[in-house]
Motif scaffolding. Sequence first.
Motif, PDB file in Angstrom:
ATOM      1  N   SER A 207      16.810  -2.055 -15.188  1.00  0.00           N
ATOM      2  CA  SER A 207      17.407  -0.734 -15.511  1.00  0.00           C
ATOM      3  C   SER A 207      16.724   0.493 -15.100  1.00  0.00           C
ATOM      4  N   ALA A 208      17.530   1.592 -14.925  1.00  0.00           N
ATOM      5  CA  ALA A 208      16.649   2.718 -14.263  1.00  0.00           C
ATOM      6  C   ALA A 208      16.394   3.803 -15.544  1.00  0.00           C
ATOM      7  N   TYR A 209      15.543   4.233 -15.289  1.00  0.00           N
ATOM      8  CA  TYR A 209      15.035   5.577 -16.298  1.00  0.00           C
ATOM      9  C   TYR A 209      14.555   6.816 -15.904  1.00  0.00           C
ATOM     10  N   THR A 210      14.873   7.796 -16.556  1.00  0.00           N
ATOM     11  CA  THR A 210      14.463   9.181 -16.077  1.00  0.00           C
ATOM     12  C   THR A 210      12.891   9.265 -16.732  1.00  0.00           C
ATOM     13  N   ALA A 211      12.062  10.264 -16.332  1.00  0.00           N
ATOM     14  CA  ALA A 211      10.853  10.471 -16.857  1.00  0.00           C
ATOM     15  C   ALA A 211      11.006  10.690 -18.372  1.00  0.00           C
ATOM     16  N   ALA A 212      11.915  11.459 -18.871  1.00  0.00           N
ATOM     17  CA  ALA A 212      12.126  11.413 -20.379  1.00  0.00           C
ATOM     18  C   ALA A 212      12.559  10.347 -21.151  1.00  0.00           C
ATOM     19  N   GLU A 213      13.234   9.257 -20.371  1.00  0.00           N
ATOM     20  CA  GLU A 213      13.649   7.974 -21.088  1.00  0.00           C
ATOM     21  C   GLU A 213      12.449   7.325 -21.188  1.00  0.00           C
ATOM     22  N   VAL A 214      11.469   7.260 -20.020  1.00  0.00           N
ATOM     23  CA  VAL A 214      10.145   6.419 -20.099  1.00  0.00           C
ATOM     24  C   VAL A 214       9.021   7.032 -21.115  1.00  0.00           C
ATOM     25  N   ALA A 215       9.330   8.363 -21.248  1.00  0.00           N
ATOM     26  CA  ALA A 215       8.234   9.010 -22.149  1.00  0.00           C
ATOM     27  C   ALA A 215       8.791   8.491 -23.625  1.00  0.00           C
ATOM     28  N   ALA A 216      10.028   8.513 -23.861  1.00  0.00           N
ATOM     29  CA  ALA A 216      10.648   7.984 -25.291  1.00  0.00           C
ATOM     30  C   ALA A 216      10.163   6.642 -25.434  1.00  0.00           C
ATOM     31  N   LEU A 217      10.351   5.780 -24.506  1.00  0.00           N
ATOM     32  CA  LEU A 217       9.935   4.382 -24.696  1.00  0.00           C
ATOM     33  C   LEU A 217       8.436   4.300 -24.936  1.00  0.00           C
ATOM     34  N   VAL A 218       7.523   4.998 -24.139  1.00  0.00           N
ATOM     35  CA  VAL A 218       6.230   4.979 -24.416  1.00  0.00           C
ATOM     36  C   VAL A 218       5.781   5.498 -25.764  1.00  0.00           C
TER      37      VAL A 218
END
Length: 296
Positions: A207-218
């Motif tokens: 899957s591909a993630y934006t910085a905001a989406e990575v931040a949400a996962l973290v």
Amino acid sequence: MTETLLVTGASGQLGRGVINHLLNTLKIPASRIIATTRTPANLADLAAWGVLVRAADFNDPQSLGKAFAGADRALVISTNELEIQGKRREQQLAAVTAAKQAGVGHLLYTSMPNPEPGSPVVFAPDHYDTEQAIKASGIPYTIFRNGWYNENLFMALPQVLASGQWYTSAGDGAISYGTRDDFAAAIAAGLASDSSESATYTLTGPSAYTAAEVAALVTEVTNKPIQVIQLSDEALTEGMMSAGLPEPFAKVLVSFDAAARAGDLGIVTDTVEKLSGRKSVPLKQFLETNKTALAG
């Protein structure tokens, strides 16, 4: 199949991962594997298992010629020379020449996604020119355009979590993160293949993630909130330099954000799973597994 398989950069993380998969996953006899490195002593354990360890210095074309001798299929892992502009290109073109002179039957190379002219990534021309040299050599080839490693997040996330702020210029650009080991498994399968067809593969995570989406996962994994702050490339570069990063390295890092913003790093393929025969590790699972490392 009894072909001899060669891996350059075998002391590095990707090279070592490829060899581990050749030995342990694909059950290739150690006697059929050549591991090259500038520091053979670092591969003493592989030598003890029966792998043929050879010295190879990308700055010494003569050593490359000796290292490639007798290899049927050779994997050239891109070098990590970034300080001197164009040095990486020079090193890799020397490896292509050495492979041709040694009579290598199939040449494999680790490149990057979308390295064509116009890429914002500072070192994209090194990869593009190497790809072109491989194609011009006449040797059947397999080019692996490796996506962004999950492990690269460890360069920034500890500081991000400590401050609660993630500075980026990637905008809504997405990155298809994948684990280094997943890529190594796919590359090992390609190296051990008996295919003589030339091919170019883009290796990505699932899957591909934006910085905001990575931040949400973290945040979901660590329970620590992260504020994503978008900057211009220039402001981000200045901020990195103010934090102590040398200007050339800061520009390299910012160029990745620019490439993500341009959509160059967001492609998603299932090539890793097709080549390796196993499911790729999702980013959230990777973050959960490495929760401790995220804190630095």
